[in-house]
Design an enzyme around this catalytic site. Structure first.
Site, PDB file in Angstrom:
ATOM      1  N   HIS A 110       0.832  -1.199   0.000  1.00 40.96           N
ATOM      2  CA  HIS A 110       0.000   0.000   0.000  1.00 40.96           C
ATOM      3  C   HIS A 110       0.872   1.256   0.000  1.00 40.96           C
ATOM      4  O   HIS A 110       0.553   2.241  -0.674  1.00 40.96           O
ATOM      5  CB  HIS A 110      -0.930  -0.001   1.213  1.00 40.96           C
ATOM      6  CG  HIS A 110      -2.078  -0.954   1.097  1.00 40.96           C
ATOM      7  ND1 HIS A 110      -3.393  -0.554   1.149  1.00 40.96           N
ATOM      8  CD2 HIS A 110      -2.103  -2.289   0.918  1.00 40.96           C
ATOM      9  CE1 HIS A 110      -4.185  -1.615   1.020  1.00 40.96           C
ATOM     10  NE2 HIS A 110      -3.414  -2.682   0.882  1.00 40.96           N
ATOM     11  N   ASP A 139      -5.445   6.183   2.523  1.00 42.98           N
ATOM     12  CA  ASP A 139      -5.706   4.795   2.187  1.00 42.98           C
ATOM     13  C   ASP A 139      -7.096   4.401   2.679  1.00 42.98           C
ATOM     14  O   ASP A 139      -7.579   4.919   3.692  1.00 42.98           O
ATOM     15  CB  ASP A 139      -4.633   3.907   2.842  1.00 42.98           C
ATOM     16  CG  ASP A 139      -4.697   2.469   2.368  1.00 42.98           C
ATOM     17  OD1 ASP A 139      -5.580   1.728   2.855  1.00 42.98           O
ATOM     18  OD2 ASP A 139      -3.881   2.072   1.520  1.00 42.98           O
ATOM     19  N   ALA A 162      13.599  -9.807  -4.720  1.00 42.14           N
ATOM     20  CA  ALA A 162      14.158  -9.493  -6.037  1.00 42.14           C
ATOM     21  C   ALA A 162      13.591  -8.171  -6.552  1.00 42.14           C
ATOM     22  O   ALA A 162      12.499  -7.759  -6.156  1.00 42.14           O
ATOM     23  CB  ALA A 162      13.831 -10.612  -7.019  1.00 42.14           C
ATOM     24  N   GLN A 220      11.476  -6.778  -8.675  1.00 43.30           N
ATOM     25  CA  GLN A 220      10.424  -7.414  -9.466  1.00 43.30           C
ATOM     26  C   GLN A 220      10.189  -6.730 -10.807  1.00 43.30           C
ATOM     27  O   GLN A 220       9.984  -7.410 -11.822  1.00 43.30           O
ATOM     28  CB  GLN A 220       9.127  -7.469  -8.662  1.00 43.30           C
ATOM     29  CG  GLN A 220       7.993  -8.198  -9.384  1.00 43.30           C
ATOM     30  CD  GLN A 220       6.915  -8.634  -8.440  1.00 43.30           C
ATOM     31  OE1 GLN A 220       7.142  -9.464  -7.573  1.00 43.30           O
ATOM     32  NE2 GLN A 220       5.707  -8.077  -8.607  1.00 43.30           N
ATOM     33  N   HIS A 242       0.897 -14.333  -6.506  1.00 43.75           N
ATOM     34  CA  HIS A 242      -0.136 -14.411  -5.474  1.00 43.75           C
ATOM     35  C   HIS A 242      -1.325 -13.513  -5.798  1.00 43.75           C
ATOM     36  O   HIS A 242      -2.310 -13.510  -5.065  1.00 43.75           O
ATOM     37  CB  HIS A 242       0.451 -14.024  -4.129  1.00 43.75           C
ATOM     38  CG  HIS A 242       0.897 -12.593  -4.045  1.00 43.75           C
ATOM     39  ND1 HIS A 242       1.776 -12.027  -4.951  1.00 43.75           N
ATOM     40  CD2 HIS A 242       0.592 -11.601  -3.173  1.00 43.75           C
ATOM     41  CE1 HIS A 242       1.975 -10.756  -4.639  1.00 43.75           C
ATOM     42  NE2 HIS A 242       1.275 -10.472  -3.568  1.00 43.75           N
ATOM     43  N   GLU A 266       1.992  -4.693 -12.583  1.00 44.57           N
ATOM     44  CA  GLU A 266       3.369  -4.766 -13.086  1.00 44.57           C
ATOM     45  C   GLU A 266       3.485  -5.794 -14.204  1.00 44.57           C
ATOM     46  O   GLU A 266       4.183  -5.575 -15.199  1.00 44.57           O
ATOM     47  CB  GLU A 266       4.324  -5.101 -11.940  1.00 44.57           C
ATOM     48  CG  GLU A 266       4.517  -3.944 -10.971  1.00 44.57           C
ATOM     49  CD  GLU A 266       5.221  -4.333  -9.686  1.00 44.57           C
ATOM     50  OE1 GLU A 266       5.358  -3.464  -8.804  1.00 44.57           O
ATOM     51  OE2 GLU A 266       5.625  -5.509  -9.562  1.00 44.57           O
ATOM     52  N   GLU A 302      -7.943  -9.798  -0.820  1.00 45.34           N
ATOM     53  CA  GLU A 302      -8.773  -9.744  -2.031  1.00 45.34           C
ATOM     54  C   GLU A 302      -8.129 -10.475  -3.201  1.00 45.34           C
ATOM     55  O   GLU A 302      -8.596 -10.361  -4.341  1.00 45.34           O
ATOM     56  CB  GLU A 302      -9.040  -8.278  -2.393  1.00 45.34           C
ATOM     57  CG  GLU A 302      -7.984  -7.571  -3.229  1.00 45.34           C
ATOM     58  CD  GLU A 302      -6.670  -7.310  -2.520  1.00 45.34           C
ATOM     59  OE1 GLU A 302      -5.709  -6.907  -3.182  1.00 45.34           O
ATOM     60  OE2 GLU A 302      -6.608  -7.505  -1.278  1.00 45.34           O
TER      61      GLU A 302
END
Length: 480
Positions: free
Chosen positions: A17, A120, A351, A353, A368, A376, A392
């Site tokens: 987040h 948020d 890593a 990503q 996941h 991404e 979610e």
């Protein structure tokens, strides 16, 4: 002295987040250089940043300031073993007096020019402070429009469905979206008598308190859901304007020496030959599932890069808010690392990503289904295997498999385990054959739409510019 237009952010103690809302802030300040100053208030649960997140914060531009609140005590929450979303919600709620105090301190300075507060969705109590300070407030929603639609529609669902959602015999309709099985709704709604469900309903109702909802998605990907949210007032009740400004993804990663190992390894692999595997910053697997995944990777004969491997735990979120240090490689099947030495690379380290996904050796991503990871993957045109764990993520998995059709989904046996044969078949299905070609074609098409949305005249940049100009109009002019 400059009186830059000041935007305040309130995030939560979850790195995914934090990255999302701060990448949004980076996009804003880069788009309008020397116009905006952003202060991000961050509730914490420990006294230091994790090793994996520190490089991100170290590279923030100078006009984005982070204020870390003292850690909140929520050990009693963990002992009660409520779901992750509720742990986060309660710990953030306990930080609210400090959030209010910090905002008042910032706005009391003579040079301050604060015009808006962006919080948020888990920090919804902060909207009250915006009203006290007479500034605009917005919810930053770092998930899909499908999940937002579900949240806004949750009160109607609560009235019309009387059984547990997981026991509902038919797929559940969500306005503007595909229908989903009750078991694919977030963890926090699975037990309606639980405190987590009550918190979810309350948090969903609070979405209406803001002056707007800024969401990390883009019009071309979720147009039906966004249209339903904006037009179906009868279904939702009064809803603030929704501003899709995505896909906002991590744009820069500082690669430490121990993290460049995976990129060097990828440099020596053929194009589109490697399956990248990551379960995010906190996801964990049981010992049985680690065994089945490892053996499935081995039996598939495909090259793989498995990063951020964690010790086994039967609770999927076991390490999400924990800093326990145990060598996870000890829990891999006996001889697995030796047998797959030429086939794959396994790393406990986090890593880079984004750099991995853009590497031409990567052919697919076993994920996941965290929303950041999905965006991404789309931005870099990488097909996915959807392996959701908590929160979610199952809803996200339904979106990318059943609606967007850019992923294959892992199927569990009666004990909730994805068996090694299923793992090997999934890998083959996403890496070769007609189905993989169709998935790759669809994700490449979506990649083009995603990149276009973030261009100067793209849908998301136009939306962000509209917000920015509104905020600039509320601020004092820059003084010479």
């Amino acid at each position: 002295m400059e009186a830059r237009t000041h935007i305040a952010l309130v995030t939560i103690p979850v790195i995914s987040h934090q990255v999302s809302i701060l990448e949004f802030a980076k996009t804003l300040v880069n788009l309008y250089k020397n116009i905006f100053h952003v202060t991000c208030i961050i509730p914490t649960i420990s006294n230091s940043l994790s090793i994996s997140s520190k490089p991100f914060f170290d590279t923030l531009p100078s006009n984005i300031q982070c204020i870390y609140l003292p850690p909140t005590n929520f050990e009693d929450i963990i002992r009660n073993e409520v779901v992750l979303e509720s742990q986060v919600q309660i710990s953030v709620t306990r930080s609210m007096p400090l959030v209010r105090e910090t905002l008042r301190s910032i706005i009391s300075t003579s040079s301050n020019n604060m015009v808006a507060l962006i919080v948020d969705a888990f920090a919804h109590e902060a909207h009250e402070f915006a009203k006290e300070l007479n500034i605009l407030s917005y919810t930053y929603f770092p998930c899909s429009a499908m999940v937002l639609s579900m949240c806004l529609y949750s009160s109607k669902l609560d009235e019309t469905i009387t059984c547990e959602y997981k026991d509902h015999p038919q797929p559940i309709e969500i306005p503007g979206c595909i229908s989903v099985n009750g078991t694919d709704l977030p963890d926090s709604v699975q037990e309606r008598t639980n405190v987590a469900y009550k918190l979810f309903l309350h948090r969903s109702k609070q979405l209406r308190l803001a002056d707007g909802i800024i969401i990390n998605t883009f019009l071309e990907m979720e147009s039906k859901a966004l249209k339903a949210i904006s037009q179906n007032g009868i279904l939702y009740g009064t809803t603030p304007n929704v501003y899709p400004i995505g896909p906002i993804i991590q744009t820069r990663t500082t690669i430490q020496k121990n993290k460049s190992k995976c990129l060097l390894w990828l440099d020596n692999q053929p194009p589109n030959s490697v399956l990248f595997i990551s379960f995010g910053s906190g996801g964990t697997l049981s010992q049985d599932q680690i065994n089945e995944l490892a053996l499935g990777l081995e039996f598939s004969n495909y090259k793989f890069l498995w990063v951020n491997v964690k010790p086994p735990n039967n609770k999927a979120t076991a390490t999400y808010l924990s800093n326990e240090e145990v060598d996870p490689l000890h829990f891999l099947p006996l001889g697995f690392l030796q047998r797959t030495r030429g086939q794959g690379l396994v790393m406990c380290d986090w890593a880079p990503q984004v750099e991995v996904l853009k590497h031409n050796a990567v052919g697919a991503f076993l994920t996941h289904c965290g929303w950041n990871s999905i965006l991404e993957s789309i931005m870099h045109g990488v097909s996915m295997i959807a392996w959701p764990l908590f929160a979610e993520q199952r809803s996200n998995a339904a979106l990318v498999t059943n609606s967007l059709k850019i992923a294959l989904r892992a199927k569990c046996n009666s004990k909730g385990i994805v068996e090694k044969e299923e793992v090997a078949n999934l890998i083959k299905g996403v890496m070769e054959g007609l189905e993989s070609e169709e998935i790759r074609r669809r994700v490449k098409k979506l990649q083009k739409f995603a990149n276009c949305a973030m261009m100067e005249d793209g849908s998301s940049m136009k939306t962000l510019s509209m917000l920015a100009l509104k905020w600039m109009g509320l601020g004092r002019p820059i003084e010479n």
